[in-house]
Scaffold this motif. Structure first.
Motif, PDB file in Angstrom:
ATOM      1  N   GLN A 262      19.816  40.382  -5.935  1.00  0.00           N
ATOM      2  CA  GLN A 262      19.683  39.158  -6.723  1.00  0.00           C
ATOM      3  C   GLN A 262      21.001  38.810  -7.413  1.00  0.00           C
ATOM      4  N   ASP A 264      21.426  37.038 -10.006  1.00  0.00           N
ATOM      5  CA  ASP A 264      21.318  37.031 -11.459  1.00  0.00           C
ATOM      6  C   ASP A 264      21.004  38.403 -12.038  1.00  0.00           C
ATOM      7  N   ALA A 265      21.051  39.442 -11.189  1.00  0.00           N
ATOM      8  CA  ALA A 265      20.789  40.799 -11.685  1.00  0.00           C
ATOM      9  C   ALA A 265      21.944  41.277 -12.560  1.00  0.00           C
ATOM     10  N   ALA A 266      21.633  42.153 -13.482  1.00  0.00           N
ATOM     11  CA  ALA A 266      22.657  42.707 -14.372  1.00  0.00           C
ATOM     12  C   ALA A 266      23.676  43.510 -13.566  1.00  0.00           C
ATOM     13  N   PRO A 267      24.933  43.552 -14.022  1.00  0.00           N
ATOM     14  CA  PRO A 267      25.945  44.343 -13.312  1.00  0.00           C
ATOM     15  C   PRO A 267      25.512  45.800 -13.148  1.00  0.00           C
ATOM     16  N   HIS A 268      25.836  46.373 -12.009  1.00  0.00           N
ATOM     17  CA  HIS A 268      25.550  47.776 -11.694  1.00  0.00           C
ATOM     18  C   HIS A 268      24.056  48.061 -11.598  1.00  0.00           C
ATOM     19  N   SER A 269      23.253  47.021 -11.408  1.00  0.00           N
ATOM     20  CA  SER A 269      21.822  47.251 -11.225  1.00  0.00           C
ATOM     21  C   SER A 269      21.583  47.962  -9.894  1.00  0.00           C
TER      22      SER A 269
END
Length: 344
Positions: A262, A264-269
């Motif tokens: 995704q 819009d996922a947070a970094p390093h997810s």
């Protein structure tokens, strides 16, 4: 009502191996109208490529293979035909873009020979006309200096260019049905778009039906009318593409969609993955084949094979079927989430 170009009924392709019988395609049915595009998605080993080759008549009854069911293409039963009769279909009626261009092209034949053979055999073009048509085909699929490329061997081209040659070969005789097995695997994103745009344009202009087999869910979502999801040789969900991607009913379809990265996922997810492994097809589990990997599975799932049906109360405006005892009528669930009584 439009007469289907392709009608497949209860198709089964079983390979007889030393480890046991492997039902690579297990009871698949589908229909396809002229100009319609069908997407087929699923993990590697789910039977997508074997299905495509069986539809073409490349995999037939033999000492190590059993093929049952019906494949009717343009009103003709493909598997009731002789090998010579099937060859007359390849090109003008049905063509296939194979997944691996390295093995699809003969290394000792020039690119021009690959393209002009079918044109001269099926369309009865003379040498000059066939070469002109071949040059135009290479230009259509985005190969620079197409006339010069005709005199080169496959090893002189990059992997992406070889893939485009394979696509040009499939389009050479203006087929009514194109089976595209990972047609953009070796291409960069820009060329992928060009090729998919070309296929969409040709489909619209020629009313060419397309079966798009792909791991790229984004390509399938934006380029197909309907989608079938395959798992372990069986179709587990099918509907209009917008329905499958927007409101999946089968937990496997939901898990595939959840594994897409995704933006819009947070970094390093962490990327989400489907736990477990596909079943051993020589000895598949009883019941639903996805049950060992499914967070919703119960005893019924592990003992009884679910059949394709529309589980929605009263159905819907668009047919939407799933082979699941516990379909996602209550919304999506996290991959690997524990099952609760509310989920049931």
């Amino acid at each position: 009502m439009t007469t289907p170009l392709l009608e497949v009924t209860d198709l089964r392709t079983t390979f007889h191996t030393p480890r046991g019988d492997v039902a690579a395609v297990d009871g698949v049915s589908l229909s396809l109208a002229p100009g319609e595009t069908l997407g087929i998605v699923g993990e590697s080993g789910s039977g997508k490529s074997v299905l495509g080759r069986t539809l073409m008549g490349l995999i037939t009854q033999g000492p190590t293979t059993t093929v049952t069911g019906s494949v009717k293409l343009a009103g003709q039963d493909v598997h009731a035909m002789t090998a010579k009769q099937r060859r007359t279909l390849w090109g003008p009626t049905v063509a296939m873009v194979f997944q691996d261009p390295m093995t699809s092209l003969n290394p000792v034949k020039k690119v021009g020979t690959h393209l002009t053979e079918a044109l001269r055999l099926q369309l009865k073009l003379d040498r000059k006309a066939a070469r002109e048509r071949a040059t135009e085909l290479l230009r259509q699929v985005g190969i620079p200096e197409p006339a010069r490329r005709l005199d080169q061997y496959p090893h002189e081209l990059s992997g992406g260019m070889r893939q485009r040659v394979v696509i040009a070969m499939a389009l050479a005789c203006d087929p009514q049905l194109l089976i595209a097995d990972e047609p953009t695997t070796a291409l960069d994103v820009t060329v992928q778009k060009q090729i998919l745009d070309l296929l969409a344009q040709l489909s619209q202009e020629r009313q060419m039906a397309i079966i798009l087999v792909s791991h790229d869910l984004g390509a399938v979502a934006g380029r197909t009318d309907r989608t079938q999801v395959m798992y372990a040789g069986r179709v587990v969900e099918t509907s209009a593409t917008a329905e499958v991607f927007g409101s999946p009913l089968h937990p496997y379809s939901d898990a595939l969609l959840a594994s897409i990265p995704q933006l819009d996922a947070a970094p390093h997810s962490r990327l989400r993955a489907i736990e477990g492994r596909p079943p051993n097809m020589a000895s598949p589990p009883p019941g639903c084949r996805f049950a060992p990997r499914c967070a919703r599975a119960d005893d019924l799932c592990r003992t009884e094979m679910p059949q394709l049906r529309d589980p929605r109360p009263g159905g819907g405006a668009v047919p939407h079927t799933a082979a699941c005892h516990l379909p996602l009528l209550d919304g999506r669930i996290p991959v690997g989430a524990p099952v609760t009584e509310e989920d049931h």
